[in-house]
Structure formats: structure tokens, C-alpha cells
Scaffold this motif. Structure first.
Motif, PDB file in Angstrom:
ATOM      1  N   VAL A 178       1.252  50.437  72.931  1.00 56.03           N
ATOM      2  CA  VAL A 178       2.521  50.066  73.521  1.00 56.03           C
ATOM      3  C   VAL A 178       3.571  50.983  72.905  1.00 56.03           C
ATOM      4  O   VAL A 178       3.537  51.229  71.701  1.00 56.03           O
ATOM      5  CB  VAL A 178       2.828  48.587  73.241  1.00 56.03           C
ATOM      6  N   THR A 179       4.549  51.441  73.675  1.00 53.34           N
ATOM      7  CA  THR A 179       5.466  52.477  73.205  1.00 53.34           C
ATOM      8  C   THR A 179       6.092  52.146  71.866  1.00 53.34           C
ATOM      9  O   THR A 179       6.068  52.965  70.932  1.00 53.34           O
ATOM     10  CB  THR A 179       6.594  52.696  74.238  1.00 53.34           C
ATOM     11  N   SER A 180       6.657  50.963  71.731  1.00 58.96           N
ATOM     12  CA  SER A 180       7.423  50.616  70.531  1.00 58.96           C
ATOM     13  C   SER A 180       6.558  50.077  69.401  1.00 58.96           C
ATOM     14  O   SER A 180       7.076  49.787  68.316  1.00 58.96           O
ATOM     15  CB  SER A 180       8.490  49.575  70.874  1.00 58.96           C
ATOM     16  N   ILE A 181       5.248  49.938  69.642  1.00 55.70           N
ATOM     17  CA  ILE A 181       4.386  49.341  68.617  1.00 55.70           C
ATOM     18  C   ILE A 181       3.355  50.374  68.157  1.00 55.70           C
ATOM     19  O   ILE A 181       3.601  51.117  67.208  1.00 55.70           O
ATOM     20  CB  ILE A 181       3.737  48.039  69.131  1.00 55.70           C
ATOM     21  N   CYS A 182       2.213  50.458  68.822  1.00 61.14           N
ATOM     22  CA  CYS A 182       1.167  51.369  68.349  1.00 61.14           C
ATOM     23  C   CYS A 182       1.528  52.840  68.537  1.00 61.14           C
ATOM     24  O   CYS A 182       1.195  53.675  67.692  1.00 61.14           O
ATOM     25  CB  CYS A 182      -0.151  51.050  69.046  1.00 61.14           C
ATOM     26  N   VAL A 183       2.207  53.171  69.636  1.00 58.17           N
ATOM     27  CA  VAL A 183       2.596  54.564  69.840  1.00 58.17           C
ATOM     28  C   VAL A 183       3.585  54.997  68.769  1.00 58.17           C
ATOM     29  O   VAL A 183       3.376  55.997  68.068  1.00 58.17           O
ATOM     30  CB  VAL A 183       3.178  54.777  71.252  1.00 58.17           C
ATOM     31  N   GLU A 184       4.674  54.261  68.614  1.00 58.22           N
ATOM     32  CA  GLU A 184       5.687  54.676  67.633  1.00 58.22           C
ATOM     33  C   GLU A 184       5.147  54.633  66.210  1.00 58.22           C
ATOM     34  O   GLU A 184       5.437  55.539  65.401  1.00 58.22           O
ATOM     35  CB  GLU A 184       6.939  53.801  67.741  1.00 58.22           C
ATOM     36  N   SER A 185       4.356  53.619  65.867  1.00 57.21           N
ATOM     37  CA  SER A 185       3.785  53.541  64.517  1.00 57.21           C
ATOM     38  C   SER A 185       2.938  54.772  64.218  1.00 57.21           C
ATOM     39  O   SER A 185       2.999  55.355  63.131  1.00 57.21           O
ATOM     40  CB  SER A 185       2.939  52.283  64.368  1.00 57.21           C
ATOM     41  N   THR A 186       2.142  55.193  65.197  1.00 60.54           N
ATOM     42  CA  THR A 186       1.260  56.345  65.009  1.00 60.54           C
ATOM     43  C   THR A 186       2.055  57.640  64.962  1.00 60.54           C
ATOM     44  O   THR A 186       1.755  58.537  64.151  1.00 60.54           O
ATOM     45  CB  THR A 186       0.221  56.390  66.136  1.00 60.54           C
ATOM     46  N   VAL A 187       3.069  57.767  65.797  1.00 62.19           N
ATOM     47  CA  VAL A 187       3.902  58.982  65.793  1.00 62.19           C
ATOM     48  C   VAL A 187       4.613  59.137  64.454  1.00 62.19           C
ATOM     49  O   VAL A 187       4.637  60.238  63.868  1.00 62.19           O
ATOM     50  CB  VAL A 187       4.918  58.932  66.955  1.00 62.19           C
ATOM     51  N   ARG A 188       5.189  58.064  63.948  1.00 57.52           N
ATOM     52  CA  ARG A 188       5.857  58.143  62.639  1.00 57.52           C
ATOM     53  C   ARG A 188       4.863  58.539  61.552  1.00 57.52           C
ATOM     54  O   ARG A 188       5.163  59.362  60.681  1.00 57.52           O
ATOM     55  CB  ARG A 188       6.479  56.780  62.297  1.00 57.52           C
TER      56      ARG A 188
END
Length: 200
Positions: free
Chosen positions: A134-144
Motif C-alpha cells: 500500500v502506498t503509505s505503508i509497505c511502499v513508503e516503509s520500503t522506499v525509506r
């Protein structure tokens, strides 16, 4: 500079209408279009021999490794994304090919307690194009997390999905500090041109 495509959690439980979360009314807007865009970017990556890596959120029977905050969002005794189940499988439109890595995880960050970083380093990857949910959860966590490991992170804005409001805010935050956020065709063109320039 070598690049890889990282497809995060495009699983039945998240994106199929009969999956566990959509069945609870927790489906994501515009998901059919996002699935189609993911299929297109995966095909484009394969065409230029860019490695495609998938992640799956999977849990043990009984959800004994479910993140604590997620427990409060689910009905009692509700099980989702159980390892080996249809719910945990990658959506049929995006099925991995033989030889493509599939990284299982039980936390939002796909680098945490998984071999993802090792796989990327072994492939010589320095730039990662991220899609998925999900954009604000797994995607953003992984990108950071990838950014903090000195990977050059990119997010395909037309290949990620999440709740209205949170989705847009997350893209803005990632674009301001952690990644290049742009449509996948632009990202692929830039990454491919960068690779060709270095090879020359």
C-alpha cells in the motif's frame, strides 16, 4: 548503474476483489488500473532485461507474526495472507516468471529481516524502481529503508495504490526526501538511458 524493478505486495489478499482485505471493505481505489499498469511495467522491465523482484506479506497460521497494530484493524480470529494460501499469492495478472526473486516478509519494510538487500547487491543494483501496495505503508516503509541503505530509489506514481488522501500525501513525502516519484514510463526511460550511458 544497474536497476531493478521491485513489485511490492501485489497479492490477492490486497488487490483481488475476493481477497481478505477487500472482502472487509478495505479495497483500494482504482486498483484495476494499477494492476494493469504493473503488468505493463513488468513487461517493459523484462524486455530490457531489468531484474524483477517481488515481495509478499505472509504470515504463519494463527497470525502469530502479525504486526501488533494490524491486530486491532481485523475482526477477531480473522486470518489473512497465510503462507501458502491463495490469499498470499501474487495476483494472476502479475505472476513471477521462473528465476525472478520472490521475497517473503512479515513487516511493512521489505528490507527488514529479509534477503532483499543481499539480492540487490548480488545483482549489482544501485537504482530501484518501486511499484505496489500500500502506498503509505509497505511502499513508503520500503522506499525509506532503501534510501537509508544508499539505493537510488524511484517510485512509479501510476503503479502504486492506497487509501485516498494517504496515497497522495505519501507520494508527496517520498518525492520530497526519499525518491524520485514519476510515472513508470518516464522512470524506465531515465533508468534505461542512465544504464546505457554508463555502459558506453
Amino acid at each position: 548503474m544497474s536497476s531493478a524493478l521491485l513489485v511490492i505486495d501485489m497479492q490477492n489478499g490486497f488487490v483481488h476483489p475476493e481477497g481478505s482485505l477487500p472482502s472487509l471493505g478495505m479495497g483500494m481505489p482504482d486498483i484495476d488500473r494499477v494492476i494493469a499498469e504493473n503488468a505493463a511495467v513488468i513487461a517493459a522491465a523484462r524486455a530490457v532485461r531489468m531484474p524483477v523482484i517481488y515481495t509478499r506479506s505472509v504470515f504463519r497460521p494463527g497470525m502469530v507474526d502479525l504486526p501488533m497494530r494490524m491486530e486491532g484493524l481485523l475482526p477477531p480470529h480473522f486470518e489473512l495472507l497465510e503462507r501458502g494460501s491463495w490469499d498470499a499469492d501474487i495476483h494472476a495478472a502479475l505472476t513471477p516468471e521462473v528465476g525472478e526473486a520472490v521475497i517473503d516478509k512479515n513487516r511493512y519494510d521489505a528490507f527488514l529481516n529479509t534477503p532483499l538487500e543481499q539480492v540487490l547487491r548480488t545483482l549489482g543494483v544501485s537504482s530501484v524502481l518501486v511499484t505496489g501496495t500500500v502506498t503509505s505503508i509497505c511502499v513508503e516503509s520500503t522506499v525509506r529503508s532503501g534510501y537509508m541503505r544508499d539505493f537510488d530509489m524511484h517510485v512509479a506514481s501510476d503503479c502504486v495504490a492506497g487509501a485516498l488522501g494517504q496515497h497522495e500525501a505519501s507520494l508527496s513525502i517520498m518525492g520530497a526526501a526519499f525518491a524520485n516519484v514519476l510515472p513508470w514510463r518516464e522512470a524506465m526511460a531515465a533508468l534505461t538511458a542512465s544504464t546505457e550511458t554508463i555502459s558506453a
